[in-house]
Design an enzyme around this catalytic site. Sequence first.
Site, PDB file in Angstrom:
ATOM      1  N   HIS A   9       0.864  -1.192   0.000  1.00  0.00           N
ATOM      2  CA  HIS A   9       0.000   0.000   0.000  1.00  0.00           C
ATOM      3  C   HIS A   9       0.896   1.236   0.000  1.00  0.00           C
ATOM      4  O   HIS A   9       1.789   1.350   0.860  1.00  0.00           O
ATOM      5  CB  HIS A   9      -0.869   0.019   1.254  1.00  0.00           C
ATOM      6  CG  HIS A   9      -1.799  -1.155   1.358  1.00  0.00           C
ATOM      7  ND1 HIS A   9      -3.094  -1.125   0.918  1.00  0.00           N
ATOM      8  CD2 HIS A   9      -1.610  -2.406   1.863  1.00  0.00           C
ATOM      9  CE1 HIS A   9      -3.680  -2.294   1.141  1.00  0.00           C
ATOM     10  NE2 HIS A   9      -2.795  -3.089   1.721  1.00  0.00           N
TER      11      HIS A   9
ATOM     12  N   THR B  15      -5.517   3.953  -2.486  1.00  0.00           N
ATOM     13  CA  THR B  15      -6.919   4.372  -2.489  1.00  0.00           C
ATOM     14  C   THR B  15      -6.969   5.815  -2.971  1.00  0.00           C
ATOM     15  O   THR B  15      -6.428   6.711  -2.292  1.00  0.00           O
ATOM     16  CB  THR B  15      -7.478   4.325  -1.044  1.00  0.00           C
ATOM     17  OG1 THR B  15      -6.988   3.148  -0.401  1.00  0.00           O
ATOM     18  CG2 THR B  15      -8.985   4.344  -1.030  1.00  0.00           C
TER      19      THR B  15
ATOM     20  N   ASP C 291     -11.797   1.119  -0.676  1.00  0.00           N
ATOM     21  CA  ASP C 291     -11.788   0.947   0.781  1.00  0.00           C
ATOM     22  C   ASP C 291     -13.173   0.438   1.196  1.00  0.00           C
ATOM     23  O   ASP C 291     -14.182   1.086   0.888  1.00  0.00           O
ATOM     24  CB  ASP C 291     -11.479   2.306   1.439  1.00  0.00           C
ATOM     25  CG  ASP C 291     -11.290   2.186   2.941  1.00  0.00           C
ATOM     26  OD1 ASP C 291     -11.984   1.345   3.569  1.00  0.00           O
ATOM     27  OD2 ASP C 291     -10.471   2.929   3.491  1.00  0.00           O
TER      28      ASP C 291
ATOM     29  N   GLU D 140      -8.835 -11.444   6.662  1.00  0.00           N
ATOM     30  CA  GLU D 140      -7.761 -10.867   7.484  1.00  0.00           C
ATOM     31  C   GLU D 140      -8.030 -11.013   8.973  1.00  0.00           C
ATOM     32  O   GLU D 140      -7.109 -11.082   9.772  1.00  0.00           O
ATOM     33  CB  GLU D 140      -7.662  -9.366   7.209  1.00  0.00           C
ATOM     34  CG  GLU D 140      -6.915  -8.994   5.977  1.00  0.00           C
ATOM     35  CD  GLU D 140      -6.861  -7.488   5.893  1.00  0.00           C
ATOM     36  OE1 GLU D 140      -5.848  -6.920   6.315  1.00  0.00           O
ATOM     37  OE2 GLU D 140      -7.836  -6.881   5.408  1.00  0.00           O
TER      38      GLU D 140
HETATM   39  C1  LIG Z   1      -3.445  -5.183   7.512  1.00  0.00           C
HETATM   40  N1  LIG Z   1      -3.240  -4.622   6.230  1.00  0.00           N
HETATM   41  C2  LIG Z   1      -4.212  -3.946   5.561  1.00  0.00           C
HETATM   42  N2  LIG Z   1      -5.464  -4.452   5.478  1.00  0.00           N
HETATM   43  C3  LIG Z   1      -6.443  -3.748   4.852  1.00  0.00           C
HETATM   44  N3  LIG Z   1      -6.244  -2.542   4.296  1.00  0.00           N
HETATM   45  C4  LIG Z   1      -5.019  -2.010   4.392  1.00  0.00           C
HETATM   46  C5  LIG Z   1      -3.954  -2.694   5.012  1.00  0.00           C
HETATM   47  N4  LIG Z   1      -2.850  -1.921   4.942  1.00  0.00           N
HETATM   48  C6  LIG Z   1      -3.226  -0.778   4.314  1.00  0.00           C
HETATM   49  N5  LIG Z   1      -4.537  -0.836   3.991  1.00  0.00           N
HETATM   50  C7  LIG Z   1      -5.349   0.185   3.324  1.00  0.00           C
HETATM   51  O1  LIG Z   1      -4.484   1.055   2.635  1.00  0.00           O
HETATM   52  C8  LIG Z   1      -4.670   2.408   3.059  1.00  0.00           C
HETATM   53  C9  LIG Z   1      -3.338   3.122   3.067  1.00  0.00           C
HETATM   54  O2  LIG Z   1      -2.752   3.189   1.808  1.00  0.00           O
HETATM   55  P1  LIG Z   1      -3.319   4.057   0.595  1.00  0.00           P
HETATM   56  O3  LIG Z   1      -3.871   5.318   1.157  1.00  0.00           O
HETATM   57  O4  LIG Z   1      -4.392   3.247  -0.052  1.00  0.00           O
HETATM   58  O5  LIG Z   1      -2.146   4.318  -0.302  1.00  0.00           O
HETATM   59  C10 LIG Z   1      -5.291   2.274   4.451  1.00  0.00           C
HETATM   60  O6  LIG Z   1      -6.101   3.364   4.780  1.00  0.00           O
HETATM   61  C11 LIG Z   1      -6.114   0.992   4.349  1.00  0.00           C
HETATM   62  O7  LIG Z   1      -7.404   1.251   3.859  1.00  0.00           O
END
Ligand SMILES: CNc1ncnc2c1ncn2[C@@H]1O[C@H](COP(=O)(O)O)[C@@H](O)[C@H]1O
Length: 343
Positions: free
Chosen positions: A18, A104, A143, A207
């Site tokens: 991410h 996102t 999201d 998860e």
């Molecule tokens: C346990 N791991 C995970 N599980 C679920 N969603 C995750 C995550 N790690 C990150 N994000 C998702 O990615 C966003 C941040 O990156 P971006 O703003 O998108 O680049 C977080 O707000 C979350 O919605």
Amino acid sequence: MSRMMDFKALPKIELHAHLSGSISRQCLHDVWVKKHQAGETTLEDPLIQMPLGKHDYDLETFFPLFSSYIYHLVNDPWSLRYTTLSVLADFVADGVVYLELRTTPRALPTHEEYVQAILDAIAEFEAQVPPPKLRTKLILSIDRRNPPATAFSVLSLCRKFYGHGVVGLDLCGDPASPTSLLHSFTPIFSAARSSLPNLGITLHFAEASCSGTDQELDLLLSWRPDRIGHVIHLSDKIRQRIKDCDKKIGLELCLSCNVHANMITGGFEGHHFGEWWKVPETIVTLGTDDVGVFGSPLSNEYALVAKHFGLTQQEICDLARKGIDIIFGGDEEKERLRKIMWT
Ligand SMILES: CNc1ncnc2c1ncn2[C@@H]1O[C@H](COP(=O)(O)O)[C@@H](O)[C@H]1O
């Protein structure tokens, strides 16, 4: 033995990262210093907010890091470009040769400009002389906390940028948000499948125990994902469904994230990597998830599986190369990777 292997030098594929979670704390600090000096932020220094060496964020403390902090710091085109370039530099320094970064879309100032700014930063990075070995593609995330209209707009962005650097669609976000909300996303994923048949689909999957019900996982599998991420809380029925998929499904496993965030019990040696890595009906790939938060670069994820599951050097190279088959980046990229990845 693989323990002697140079895991940084090993050419690697990263398919589960991410963007906002991959920004190093030093980079966040640099952004903060600039904004603080210009009087543009009242946030606390990231090195105080997220002290170096602190990686034990659980799912309750992890998601607010973004909504209450990182998104307020990385909140304009300048900081978005700066942090994206820094993330790419970190991956290349760790020996990553192919990266699918997911993010996102946010209104910076518009969602479209957000995606374009990241694609521009990727192009800028790849245009360096000499060019880095790293090639990067983008996956756009929905999201699961967001309303259907926002999710639909992510699909529209995929339509706009498919063929221009965007290769996939993801479902991410806090697994505590209820399964009932996911039903409204079904038309989005079926429209993605029918209107963009070559767009990859990857989903955060099982998860947490609350997002690991058969009801939710049956729904997610009905969207026909190419890959699924984390894959922790599964019943035997869902395990079998995964193995029975027509096409080999990719499993994006993130060991350090799962251990540090207490998403599994039994530590590294108890991780379900041990259950899946030899299953012939699936393809396992290692991912960092959020290296800025959990602090384990991809080279370390390889070192961890070598250490805890006793993979030989050959098995490590095979594991790394298997990821080629499940990238979303197309045949030309697969060919490039077949030439440069260790056999
Ligand atoms: C346990 N791991 C995970 N599980 C679920 N969603 C995750 C995550 N790690 C990150 N994000 C998702 O990615 C966003 C941040 O990156 P971006 O703003 O998108 O680049 C977080 O707000 C979350 O919605």
